[in-house]
Design a protein around this motif. Structure first.
Motif, PDB file in Angstrom:
ATOM      1  N   GLN A   1       0.786  -1.337  -0.046  1.00 30.27           N
ATOM      2  CA  GLN A   1      -0.010   0.089   0.047  1.00 30.27           C
ATOM      3  C   GLN A   1       0.844   1.480  -0.026  1.00 30.27           C
ATOM      4  O   GLN A   1       2.054   1.328   0.520  1.00 30.27           O
ATOM      5  CB  GLN A   1      -1.033   0.075   1.325  1.00 30.27           C
ATOM      6  CG  GLN A   1      -2.199  -0.774   1.168  1.00 30.27           C
ATOM      7  CD  GLN A   1      -2.983  -0.482   2.373  1.00 30.27           C
ATOM      8  OE1 GLN A   1      -2.460  -0.389   3.584  1.00 30.27           O
ATOM      9  NE2 GLN A   1      -4.273  -0.577   2.071  1.00 30.27           N
ATOM     10  N   VAL A   2       0.404   2.294  -0.682  1.00 25.29           N
ATOM     11  CA  VAL A   2       1.055   3.580  -0.425  1.00 25.29           C
ATOM     12  C   VAL A   2       0.634   4.318   0.592  1.00 25.29           C
ATOM     13  O   VAL A   2      -0.624   4.307   1.261  1.00 25.29           O
ATOM     14  CB  VAL A   2       0.450   4.541  -1.790  1.00 25.29           C
ATOM     15  CG1 VAL A   2       1.347   5.813  -1.674  1.00 25.29           C
ATOM     16  CG2 VAL A   2       0.933   3.853  -3.206  1.00 25.29           C
ATOM     17  N   GLN A   3       1.412   5.090   1.200  1.00 22.76           N
ATOM     18  CA  GLN A   3       1.173   5.552   2.438  1.00 22.76           C
ATOM     19  C   GLN A   3       1.083   7.227   2.339  1.00 22.76           C
ATOM     20  O   GLN A   3       1.718   7.915   1.512  1.00 22.76           O
ATOM     21  CB  GLN A   3       2.536   5.595   3.457  1.00 22.76           C
ATOM     22  CG  GLN A   3       2.842   4.273   3.588  1.00 22.76           C
ATOM     23  CD  GLN A   3       1.801   3.269   4.401  1.00 22.76           C
ATOM     24  OE1 GLN A   3       1.105   3.819   5.446  1.00 22.76           O
ATOM     25  NE2 GLN A   3       1.435   2.062   3.914  1.00 22.76           N
ATOM     26  N   VAL A   4       0.334   7.733   3.033  1.00 28.27           N
ATOM     27  CA  VAL A   4       0.021   9.282   3.188  1.00 28.27           C
ATOM     28  C   VAL A   4       0.267   9.628   4.512  1.00 28.27           C
ATOM     29  O   VAL A   4      -0.020   9.040   5.483  1.00 28.27           O
ATOM     30  CB  VAL A   4      -1.248   9.744   2.652  1.00 28.27           C
ATOM     31  CG1 VAL A   4      -1.364   9.454   1.153  1.00 28.27           C
ATOM     32  CG2 VAL A   4      -2.344   9.269   3.340  1.00 28.27           C
ATOM     33  N   VAL A   5       0.800  10.871   4.754  1.00 30.96           N
ATOM     34  CA  VAL A   5       1.045  11.494   6.164  1.00 30.96           C
ATOM     35  C   VAL A   5       0.417  12.726   6.154  1.00 30.96           C
ATOM     36  O   VAL A   5       0.788  13.701   5.474  1.00 30.96           O
ATOM     37  CB  VAL A   5       2.473  11.489   6.657  1.00 30.96           C
ATOM     38  CG1 VAL A   5       2.858  12.134   7.728  1.00 30.96           C
ATOM     39  CG2 VAL A   5       2.984  10.062   6.693  1.00 30.96           C
ATOM     40  N   GLU A   6      -0.589  13.228   7.043  1.00 26.96           N
ATOM     41  CA  GLU A   6      -1.186  14.472   7.261  1.00 26.96           C
ATOM     42  C   GLU A   6      -0.537  15.134   8.070  1.00 26.96           C
ATOM     43  O   GLU A   6      -0.373  14.650   9.042  1.00 26.96           O
ATOM     44  CB  GLU A   6      -2.677  14.316   7.329  1.00 26.96           C
ATOM     45  CG  GLU A   6      -3.457  13.488   6.323  1.00 26.96           C
ATOM     46  CD  GLU A   6      -3.573  11.834   6.707  1.00 26.96           C
ATOM     47  OE1 GLU A   6      -4.499  11.321   5.959  1.00 26.96           O
ATOM     48  OE2 GLU A   6      -2.906  11.500   7.516  1.00 26.96           O
ATOM     49  N   SER A   7      -0.328  16.613   7.906  1.00 28.48           N
ATOM     50  CA  SER A   7       0.135  17.374   8.966  1.00 28.48           C
ATOM     51  C   SER A   7      -0.504  18.863   8.842  1.00 28.48           C
ATOM     52  O   SER A   7      -1.235  18.910   7.873  1.00 28.48           O
ATOM     53  CB  SER A   7       1.582  17.623   8.938  1.00 28.48           C
ATOM     54  OG  SER A   7       1.945  18.147   7.684  1.00 28.48           O
ATOM     55  N   GLY A   8      -0.088  19.468   9.901  1.00 28.23           N
ATOM     56  CA  GLY A   8      -0.760  20.945   9.842  1.00 28.23           C
ATOM     57  C   GLY A   8      -1.704  21.410  10.661  1.00 28.23           C
ATOM     58  O   GLY A   8      -2.340  22.511  10.854  1.00 28.23           O
ATOM     59  N   GLY A   9      -2.407  20.472  11.375  1.00 29.08           N
ATOM     60  CA  GLY A   9      -3.501  20.748  12.379  1.00 29.08           C
ATOM     61  C   GLY A   9      -3.240  21.446  13.611  1.00 29.08           C
ATOM     62  O   GLY A   9      -1.867  21.356  13.722  1.00 29.08           O
ATOM     63  N   GLY A  10      -3.959  21.673  14.415  1.00 28.07           N
ATOM     64  CA  GLY A  10      -3.875  22.277  15.635  1.00 28.07           C
ATOM     65  C   GLY A  10      -5.071  22.993  16.343  1.00 28.07           C
ATOM     66  O   GLY A  10      -5.923  22.928  15.958  1.00 28.07           O
ATOM     67  N   LEU A  11      -4.724  23.819  17.206  1.00 28.38           N
ATOM     68  CA  LEU A  11      -5.931  24.754  18.008  1.00 28.38           C
ATOM     69  C   LEU A  11      -5.989  26.102  17.304  1.00 28.38           C
ATOM     70  O   LEU A  11      -4.675  26.725  17.480  1.00 28.38           O
ATOM     71  CB  LEU A  11      -5.533  24.433  19.304  1.00 28.38           C
ATOM     72  CG  LEU A  11      -6.416  25.325  20.211  1.00 28.38           C
ATOM     73  CD1 LEU A  11      -7.917  24.909  20.127  1.00 28.38           C
ATOM     74  CD2 LEU A  11      -5.939  25.556  21.647  1.00 28.38           C
ATOM     75  N   VAL A  12      -7.059  26.535  16.810  1.00 31.19           N
ATOM     76  CA  VAL A  12      -7.068  27.810  16.265  1.00 31.19           C
ATOM     77  C   VAL A  12      -8.402  28.407  16.955  1.00 31.19           C
ATOM     78  O   VAL A  12      -9.259  27.712  17.270  1.00 31.19           O
ATOM     79  CB  VAL A  12      -6.961  27.714  14.656  1.00 31.19           C
ATOM     80  CG1 VAL A  12      -7.987  26.932  14.069  1.00 31.19           C
ATOM     81  CG2 VAL A  12      -7.037  29.207  14.301  1.00 31.19           C
ATOM     82  N   GLN A  13      -8.302  29.869  16.873  1.00 29.56           N
ATOM     83  CA  GLN A  13      -9.618  30.471  17.316  1.00 29.56           C
ATOM     84  C   GLN A  13     -10.616  30.570  16.041  1.00 29.56           C
ATOM     85  O   GLN A  13      -9.937  30.489  15.102  1.00 29.56           O
ATOM     86  CB  GLN A  13      -9.354  31.809  17.831  1.00 29.56           C
ATOM     87  CG  GLN A  13      -8.372  31.530  19.206  1.00 29.56           C
ATOM     88  CD  GLN A  13      -8.385  33.248  19.814  1.00 29.56           C
ATOM     89  OE1 GLN A  13      -8.385  34.260  19.005  1.00 29.56           O
ATOM     90  NE2 GLN A  13      -8.163  33.165  20.968  1.00 29.56           N
ATOM     91  N   PRO A  14     -11.628  30.654  16.402  1.00 28.70           N
ATOM     92  CA  PRO A  14     -12.806  30.905  15.291  1.00 28.70           C
ATOM     93  C   PRO A  14     -12.455  32.078  14.662  1.00 28.70           C
ATOM     94  O   PRO A  14     -11.781  33.168  15.054  1.00 28.70           O
ATOM     95  CB  PRO A  14     -14.018  31.197  16.334  1.00 28.70           C
ATOM     96  CG  PRO A  14     -13.889  30.468  17.300  1.00 28.70           C
ATOM     97  CD  PRO A  14     -12.315  30.509  17.773  1.00 28.70           C
ATOM     98  N   GLY A  15     -12.614  31.982  13.278  1.00 22.92           N
ATOM     99  CA  GLY A  15     -12.192  33.067  12.414  1.00 22.92           C
ATOM    100  C   GLY A  15     -10.474  32.958  11.742  1.00 22.92           C
ATOM    101  O   GLY A  15     -10.087  33.645  11.028  1.00 22.92           O
ATOM    102  N   GLY A  16      -9.767  32.007  12.711  1.00 23.84           N
ATOM    103  CA  GLY A  16      -8.443  31.955  12.034  1.00 23.84           C
ATOM    104  C   GLY A  16      -8.248  30.704  11.059  1.00 23.84           C
ATOM    105  O   GLY A  16      -9.096  30.469  10.181  1.00 23.84           O
ATOM    106  N   SER A  17      -7.021  30.763  10.698  1.00 25.27           N
ATOM    107  CA  SER A  17      -6.683  29.856   9.361  1.00 25.27           C
ATOM    108  C   SER A  17      -5.572  28.731   9.852  1.00 25.27           C
ATOM    109  O   SER A  17      -4.838  28.916  10.748  1.00 25.27           O
ATOM    110  CB  SER A  17      -6.072  30.703   8.249  1.00 25.27           C
ATOM    111  OG  SER A  17      -6.958  31.898   7.872  1.00 25.27           O
ATOM    112  N   LEU A  18      -5.842  27.827   9.145  1.00 20.93           N
ATOM    113  CA  LEU A  18      -4.789  26.776   9.015  1.00 20.93           C
ATOM    114  C   LEU A  18      -4.310  26.245   7.637  1.00 20.93           C
ATOM    115  O   LEU A  18      -5.262  26.455   6.918  1.00 20.93           O
ATOM    116  CB  LEU A  18      -5.270  25.400   9.983  1.00 20.93           C
ATOM    117  CG  LEU A  18      -5.134  25.963  11.690  1.00 20.93           C
ATOM    118  CD1 LEU A  18      -5.835  24.567  12.104  1.00 20.93           C
ATOM    119  CD2 LEU A  18      -3.771  25.894  11.949  1.00 20.93           C
TER     120      LEU A  18
END
Length: 116
Positions: free
Chosen positions: A1-18
């Motif tokens: 199988q091919v692997q994928v790795v997700e990243s970049g998440g976190g805790l953010v306030q409403p209205g914020g960006s990720l």
């Protein structure tokens, strides 16, 4: 199988960006339509954004106008820019082909929490 790795998440306030990233092993991304899915606690995993081989995009109504999906085939990476985040966007975000393929293993996902 091919692997994928997700990243970049976190805790953010409403209205914020990720900005989420999905890095794949190998160079298969250019072969498939790819998508970002999300799963909130107690709910099913839903597709929120997709990008086809010609870079055409589609979005769930709940994220249209706020999220942008893109891909860099040379880097075997798919991105999800998320702006104007809302508490209801809180979920674990995953990437896979559209539709999901058994040859692409689901990754661990990346947690996005929108809270003040």
């Amino acid at each position: 199988q091919v692997q994928v790795v997700e990243s970049g998440g976190g805790l953010v306030q409403p209205g914020g960006s990720l900005r989420l990233s999905c890095a794949a092993s190998g160079s298969f991304l250019s072969l498939y339509a790819m998508g970002w899915y999300r799963q909130a606690p107690g709910k099913q995993r839903d597709l929120v954004a997709s990008i086809n081989r010609n870079d055409g995009t589609n979005y769930a109504d709940s994220v249209k106008g706020r999220f942008t999906i893109s891909r860099d085939n040379a880097k075997s990476t798919v991105y999800l820019q998320m702006n104007s985040l809302k508490p209801e966007d809180t979920a674990v975000y995953y990437c896979n082909a559209v539709p999901p393929r058994p040859t692409i293993a689901w990754g661990q996902g990346t947690q996005v929490t929108v809270s003040s």
